[in-house]
Scaffold this active site. Structure first.
Site, PDB file in Angstrom:
ATOM      1  N   THR A   1       0.852  -1.186   0.000  1.00  0.00           N
ATOM      2  CA  THR A   1       0.000   0.000   0.000  1.00  0.00           C
ATOM      3  C   THR A   1       0.888   1.236   0.000  1.00  0.00           C
ATOM      4  OG1 THR A   1      -1.921   1.014   1.053  1.00  0.00           O
ATOM      5  CG2 THR A   1      -0.343  -0.029   2.544  1.00  0.00           C
TER       6      THR A   1
ATOM      7  N   LYS B   1       3.507   1.198  -3.896  1.00  0.00           N
ATOM      8  CA  LYS B   1       2.971   0.515  -5.077  1.00  0.00           C
ATOM      9  C   LYS B   1       3.740   0.846  -6.357  1.00  0.00           C
ATOM     10  CE  LYS B   1      -1.844   0.502  -3.478  1.00  0.00           C
ATOM     11  NZ  LYS B   1      -3.222   0.836  -3.842  1.00  0.00           N
TER      12      LYS B   1
ATOM     13  N   ASP C   1      -6.620  -3.498  -7.704  1.00  0.00           N
ATOM     14  CA  ASP C   1      -7.517  -2.392  -7.304  1.00  0.00           C
ATOM     15  C   ASP C   1      -8.642  -2.182  -8.328  1.00  0.00           C
ATOM     16  OD1 ASP C   1      -6.413  -1.683  -4.865  1.00  0.00           O
ATOM     17  OD2 ASP C   1      -4.944  -0.330  -5.777  1.00  0.00           O
TER      18      ASP C   1
ATOM     19  N   GLY D   1      -5.714  10.409  -9.492  1.00  0.00           N
ATOM     20  CA  GLY D   1      -4.591   9.916  -8.693  1.00  0.00           C
ATOM     21  C   GLY D   1      -4.396   8.418  -8.888  1.00  0.00           C
TER      22      GLY D   1
HETATM   23  P1  NAP Z   1      -4.035  10.238  -4.628  1.00  0.00           P
HETATM   24  O1  NAP Z   1      -3.207   9.460  -5.583  1.00  0.00           O
HETATM   25  O2  NAP Z   1      -3.367  11.146  -3.656  1.00  0.00           O
HETATM   26  O3  NAP Z   1      -5.086  11.106  -5.505  1.00  0.00           O
HETATM   27  C1  NAP Z   1      -5.948  12.035  -4.880  1.00  0.00           C
HETATM   28  C2  NAP Z   1      -6.916  12.613  -5.904  1.00  0.00           C
HETATM   29  O4  NAP Z   1      -7.858  13.447  -5.194  1.00  0.00           O
HETATM   30  C3  NAP Z   1      -6.258  13.520  -6.956  1.00  0.00           C
HETATM   31  O5  NAP Z   1      -6.950  13.385  -8.175  1.00  0.00           O
HETATM   32  C4  NAP Z   1      -6.479  14.922  -6.358  1.00  0.00           C
HETATM   33  O6  NAP Z   1      -6.523  15.946  -7.340  1.00  0.00           O
HETATM   34  C5  NAP Z   1      -7.855  14.756  -5.769  1.00  0.00           C
HETATM   35  N1  NAP Z   1      -8.149  15.722  -4.695  1.00  0.00           N
HETATM   36  C6  NAP Z   1      -7.594  15.769  -3.466  1.00  0.00           C
HETATM   37  N2  NAP Z   1      -8.115  16.781  -2.741  1.00  0.00           N
HETATM   38  C7  NAP Z   1      -9.029  17.400  -3.553  1.00  0.00           C
HETATM   39  C8  NAP Z   1      -9.900  18.513  -3.402  1.00  0.00           C
HETATM   40  N3  NAP Z   1      -9.954  19.203  -2.254  1.00  0.00           N
HETATM   41  N4  NAP Z   1     -10.710  18.862  -4.434  1.00  0.00           N
HETATM   42  C9  NAP Z   1     -10.676  18.149  -5.595  1.00  0.00           C
HETATM   43  N5  NAP Z   1      -9.872  17.080  -5.808  1.00  0.00           N
HETATM   44  C10 NAP Z   1      -9.050  16.715  -4.797  1.00  0.00           C
HETATM   45  O7  NAP Z   1      -4.951   9.265  -3.726  1.00  0.00           O
HETATM   46  P2  NAP Z   1      -5.486   7.792  -4.099  1.00  0.00           P
HETATM   47  O8  NAP Z   1      -4.500   6.780  -3.650  1.00  0.00           O
HETATM   48  O9  NAP Z   1      -5.901   7.808  -5.517  1.00  0.00           O
HETATM   49  O10 NAP Z   1      -6.749   7.677  -3.109  1.00  0.00           O
HETATM   50  C11 NAP Z   1      -7.879   8.503  -3.264  1.00  0.00           C
HETATM   51  C12 NAP Z   1      -9.014   8.045  -2.337  1.00  0.00           C
HETATM   52  O11 NAP Z   1      -9.450   6.731  -2.702  1.00  0.00           O
HETATM   53  C13 NAP Z   1      -8.617   7.952  -0.852  1.00  0.00           C
HETATM   54  O12 NAP Z   1      -9.700   8.397  -0.058  1.00  0.00           O
HETATM   55  C14 NAP Z   1      -8.397   6.460  -0.637  1.00  0.00           C
HETATM   56  O13 NAP Z   1      -8.641   6.056   0.711  1.00  0.00           O
HETATM   57  C15 NAP Z   1      -9.460   5.890  -1.558  1.00  0.00           C
HETATM   58  N6  NAP Z   1      -9.162   4.521  -2.017  1.00  0.00           N
HETATM   59  C16 NAP Z   1     -10.075   3.550  -1.750  1.00  0.00           C
HETATM   60  C17 NAP Z   1      -9.852   2.258  -2.182  1.00  0.00           C
HETATM   61  C18 NAP Z   1     -10.877   1.182  -1.892  1.00  0.00           C
HETATM   62  O14 NAP Z   1     -10.540   0.003  -2.009  1.00  0.00           O
HETATM   63  N7  NAP Z   1     -12.096   1.549  -1.581  1.00  0.00           N
HETATM   64  C19 NAP Z   1      -8.672   1.940  -2.881  1.00  0.00           C
HETATM   65  C20 NAP Z   1      -7.749   2.963  -3.156  1.00  0.00           C
HETATM   66  C21 NAP Z   1      -8.007   4.255  -2.703  1.00  0.00           C
HETATM   67  P3  NAP Z   1      -5.149  16.655  -7.863  1.00  0.00           P
HETATM   68  O15 NAP Z   1      -4.603  15.751  -8.932  1.00  0.00           O
HETATM   69  O16 NAP Z   1      -5.620  17.960  -8.394  1.00  0.00           O
HETATM   70  O17 NAP Z   1      -4.247  16.790  -6.674  1.00  0.00           O
END
Ligand code: NAP
Length: 275
Positions: A62, A66, A101, A127
């Site tokens: 995680t 990754k 994922d 992201g």
């Molecule tokens: P990440 O790589 O850090 O990406 C975050 C994304 O959110 C980016 O697109 C970012 O936009 C956007 N963002 C953050 N703050 C924002 C705001 N205030 N307004 C608009 N956009 C915003 O994170 P990630 O690993 O992809 O994870 C994202 C979420 O998915 C987390 O909550 C994580 O816990 C969840 N998740 C869940 C699972 C599951 O199995 N359910 C699996 C993986 C992740 P920018 O590009 O503009 O910064």
């Protein structure tokens, strides 16, 4: 002798993977145990090789490991395309990297009875999670728009995903129109996640009853987006389904066995319900 499995991450304290995999091992009467270990990026190679040397059955990775793992294992074509490995299989003398994922996300939608081929999907965010989800959905025949706060990231991801399906990237400025035009809306951003639980990019007044709202955020279990979508009469899918179903896929890769999905899901929901 027990076979050990583990998730490596930094931080890793809050990982729910041990809960769900240990529930599955217990239900199946398998002499296996799953643990979590804090491993830094610098130590990742040694940690993977150490686990292999000690006969571990398999690993999950995680945040923030990754992407780095791609260069340390032999990624399968999907993990290579997504640019991230979340599952390591010890196959013979080799280390094979997988990414489950996106499969977890697609199976979460399928388990809610949602048909993916030809559906119009809006992915909010660009992201790590968005990458896995977008590749898998595009490969399954969905037509995707990726809308992200930083539009350049959305455009780049859409260009990459276009190698396997249809995808365009944009910013968040036309969200009303994009939401209105979509069958399935997926929040892959961290918006709405604890502690900022009053935040949402899409509000109930933007939604229609036949639409599907899938929120990857699972802390809290019921995000503001899901609550508003429920009130608007939309079909909702929460982040636990994806979390569990990506774990199910890892379990199959390591053991060749279909684990008990309901038992894994209940174990995770019990822990989250108590938090
Ligand atoms: P990440 O790589 O850090 O990406 C975050 C994304 O959110 C980016 O697109 C970012 O936009 C956007 N963002 C953050 N703050 C924002 C705001 N205030 N307004 C608009 N956009 C915003 O994170 P990630 O690993 O992809 O994870 C994202 C979420 O998915 C987390 O909550 C994580 O816990 C969840 N998740 C869940 C699972 C599951 O199995 N359910 C699996 C993986 C992740 P920018 O590009 O503009 O910064």
């Amino acid at each position: 002798m027990k076979t050990l499995y583990a998730v490596f991450g930094d931080p890793v304290e809050h990982s729910l993977s041990p809960v769900m995999h240990n529930a599955a091992f217990a239900a199946l009467g398998m002499d296996c145990e799953y643990h979590k270990f804090r491993v830094t990026k610098d130590d990742l190679k040694d940690a993977i090789l150490g686990a292999k040397a000690m006969g571990f059955g398999g690993l999950n990775l995680t945040i923030p490991l990754k992407e780095k793992a791609l260069r340390l294992v032999e990624p399968d074509p999907l993990a290579e395309a997504v640019g991230a490995v979340n599952t390591i299989e010890f196959r013979g003398n080799g280390l094979v990297g997988h990414n489950t994922d996106g499969i977890g996300a697609v199976n979460a939608l399928k388990s809610a009875g949602i048909v993916i081929p030809h559906s119009i999907v809006l992915i909010l965010g660009a992201g790590g999670a968005a990458r896995a989800v977008a590749y898998q959905l595009a490969s399954n025949g969905a037509r995707i728009t990726i809308a992200n706060r930083t539009p350049e990231r959305a455009a780049k991801l859409a260009a990459n995903v276009s190698s396997v399906g249809r995808a365009v990237g944009t910013g968040l400025e036309n969200l009303h129109r994009l939401v209105e035009q979509s069958h399935i809306i997926i929040n892959t951003t961290s918006v709405g996640m604890h502690p900022d639980t009053d935040q949402t990019l899409v509000t109930g007044d933007m939604l229609q009853t036949a639409q599907v709202i899938f929120d990857l955020v699972y802390s809290p279990l019921q995000t503001r987006l899901l609550k508003e979508a429920n009130k608007a009469g939309a079909i909702t899918v929460d982040g636990i389904k994806m979390l569990v179903l990506q774990g199910v896929e890892s379990f199959r890769i390591w053991t060749g066995i279909d684990p008990p999905v309901d038992i894994m899901e209940r174990a995770v929901r019990d822990v989250l319900g108590k938090q």
